[in-house]
Structures are given as structure tokens and as C-alpha cells.
Design a protein around this motif. Structure first.
Motif, PDB file in Angstrom:
ATOM      1  N   GLU A   1       1.210  14.725  -0.344  1.00  0.00           N
ATOM      2  CA  GLU A   1      -0.004  13.903  -0.290  1.00  0.00           C
ATOM      3  C   GLU A   1      -0.714  13.858  -1.638  1.00  0.00           C
TER       4      GLU A   1
ATOM      5  N   ILE B   1       1.273  11.454  -3.704  1.00  0.00           N
ATOM      6  CA  ILE B   1       0.994  10.087  -3.237  1.00  0.00           C
ATOM      7  C   ILE B   1      -0.313   9.580  -3.832  1.00  0.00           C
ATOM      8  N   GLU B   2      -1.346  10.393  -3.802  1.00  0.00           N
ATOM      9  CA  GLU B   2      -2.636   9.986  -4.371  1.00  0.00           C
ATOM     10  C   GLU B   2      -2.530   9.743  -5.874  1.00  0.00           C
TER      11      GLU B   2
ATOM     12  N   LEU C   1       0.178   8.863  -7.561  1.00  0.00           N
ATOM     13  CA  LEU C   1       0.940   7.634  -7.753  1.00  0.00           C
ATOM     14  C   LEU C   1       0.089   6.406  -7.450  1.00  0.00           C
ATOM     15  N   ARG C   2      -0.595   6.431  -6.309  1.00  0.00           N
ATOM     16  CA  ARG C   2      -1.427   5.298  -5.907  1.00  0.00           C
ATOM     17  C   ARG C   2      -2.487   5.003  -6.978  1.00  0.00           C
ATOM     18  N   GLY C   3      -3.032   6.053  -7.561  1.00  0.00           N
ATOM     19  CA  GLY C   3      -4.060   5.884  -8.581  1.00  0.00           C
ATOM     20  C   GLY C   3      -3.549   5.322  -9.901  1.00  0.00           C
TER      21      GLY C   3
ATOM     22  N   ILE D   1      -0.814   2.950 -10.044  1.00  0.00           N
ATOM     23  CA  ILE D   1      -0.116   1.672  -9.870  1.00  0.00           C
ATOM     24  C   ILE D   1      -0.834   0.548 -10.615  1.00  0.00           C
TER      25      ILE D   1
ATOM     26  N   SER E   1       4.917   0.365 -13.034  1.00  0.00           N
ATOM     27  CA  SER E   1       4.043   0.201 -11.873  1.00  0.00           C
ATOM     28  C   SER E   1       4.881  -0.013 -10.613  1.00  0.00           C
TER      29      SER E   1
ATOM     30  N   THR F   1       5.427   2.574  -7.398  1.00  0.00           N
ATOM     31  CA  THR F   1       5.142   2.081  -6.047  1.00  0.00           C
ATOM     32  C   THR F   1       6.274   2.492  -5.112  1.00  0.00           C
TER      33      THR F   1
ATOM     34  N   MET G   1       6.006   6.182  -4.456  1.00  0.00           N
ATOM     35  CA  MET G   1       4.930   6.444  -3.505  1.00  0.00           C
ATOM     36  C   MET G   1       5.447   6.242  -2.085  1.00  0.00           C
ATOM     37  N   GLU G   2       6.186   5.171  -1.870  1.00  0.00           N
ATOM     38  CA  GLU G   2       6.740   4.907  -0.546  1.00  0.00           C
ATOM     39  C   GLU G   2       7.733   5.985  -0.133  1.00  0.00           C
TER      40      GLU G   2
ATOM     41  N   GLU H   1       5.627   8.884   0.868  1.00  0.00           N
ATOM     42  CA  GLU H   1       4.980   8.602   2.152  1.00  0.00           C
ATOM     43  C   GLU H   1       5.948   8.855   3.301  1.00  0.00           C
TER      44      GLU H   1
END
Length: 157
Positions: A112, A115-116, A118-120, A122, A135, A139, A142-143, A146
Motif C-alpha cells: 500500500e 501504491i501511494e 506510485l500514484r503520487g 504518475i 508515467s 501506472t 501500481m496496478e 494493487e
């Protein structure tokens, strides 16, 4: 030879700094997942042993892809444990039990966190640094995380 891929050196440098942190996180998570595979105990030992093996094999591929992404944008990947421990956002060791759920709770927190992270990155990679390839790459990572987190989370009721 100079890297000429349509992204400024300054932007490639900034992206590489973040990818190095990601590589460190992935390596630490891989090592912790290997630890779970080797040291898990309890009633569901065999199933957990197999589950952790599948996860560390997947993380091994992720590590390689992150290092290769760094090379594609013209940077060398860090490759020492000392450097990884300096760069990682994760904790190398957490207090937990050696049963499957103890390891899973620890590993879930790490997935997690990645994931955060990576999301931050993109949008900044695409918009601020004009590196749409990285980017898109993160993504996909991240998937992957997840899905791995979902698999772990499914063990909890």
C-alpha cells in the motif's frame, strides 16, 4: 553516448531519483517476501509458503523492470543493499508473528505504501517532467501492486 529521447537531462535526472527510491522499495519488499516464504509457520504453512513464493517471483520481475526503466532514460540503477536501505520508504523489519497473517499484514502495508508512492508520481512524471513513458510504466506497476495487495488482503476477513 548521450541519451537523446526527447526528455531534458534535468527531467530525466528528477525521474531517475524517484525511480531509484522505487527500486529500493521493491528490493526491500522482495526481501521481506522472501523472508516470509522461508520463515512462515502455522497451520497453513504449505499454502502460505507457495503464496509467498509466487509473490517474490513477481517482485523479482518488477525489480528488473524498474532497473531497466532507469537504464532506458539514461541512468544507472543503484545496486547495493546499503543504498537501498538509504533510499527506501519502507521499514526493513517490523515486529510481527511468523504466521501467515503476521507476514501478510506487514507486506500489505508495504504494498500500500508503494501504491501511494506510485500514484503520487504518475501525474508529475507526465506533466512536470514530460516523461509519459515512465508515467505509463509506473501506472502499470501500481496496478500490479494493487493486485498483489488485493490477494494479500483477501486472507483477512
Amino acid at each position: 553516448m548521450k541519451t537523446n529521447i526527447g526528455i531534458t537531462e534535468k527531467n530525466r535526472d528528477a525521474v531517475a531519483v524517484e525511480l531509484a527510491k522505487l527500486l529500493a522499495d521493491e528490493f526491500v519488499l522482495y526481501t521481506k517476501t522472501r523472508n516470509a516464504h522461508w520463515n512462515v509457520t502455522g497451520d497453513n504453512f504449505h499454502a502460505n509458503h507457495i503464496f509467498f513464493e509466487a509473490q517474490y517471483k513477481q517482485l523479482d520481475e518488477v525489480i528488473d523492470s524498474v532497473a531497466e526503466r532507469m537504464r532506458k532514460i539514461g541512468h544507472f540503477a543503484p545496486a547495493t543493499v546499503k543504498t537501498y536501505l538509504e533510499l527506501t520508504h519502507l521499514t526493513e523489519y517490523s515486529e510481527r508473528t511468523n504466521d501467515g497473517l503476521g507476514y501478510m499484514a506487514d507486506l500489505l502495508r508495504d504494498h500500500e505504501s508503494i501504491i501511494e508512492f506510485l500514484r503520487g508520481n504518475i501525474v508529475p512524471f507526465a506533466e512536470k517532467y514530460k516523461d509519459y513513458g515512465t508515467s505509463d510504466f509506473i501506472t502499470g506497476l501500481m496496478e500490479t501492486h494493487e493486485e498483489m495487495a488485493w490477494m494479500i488482503r483477501s486472507y483477512f476477513r
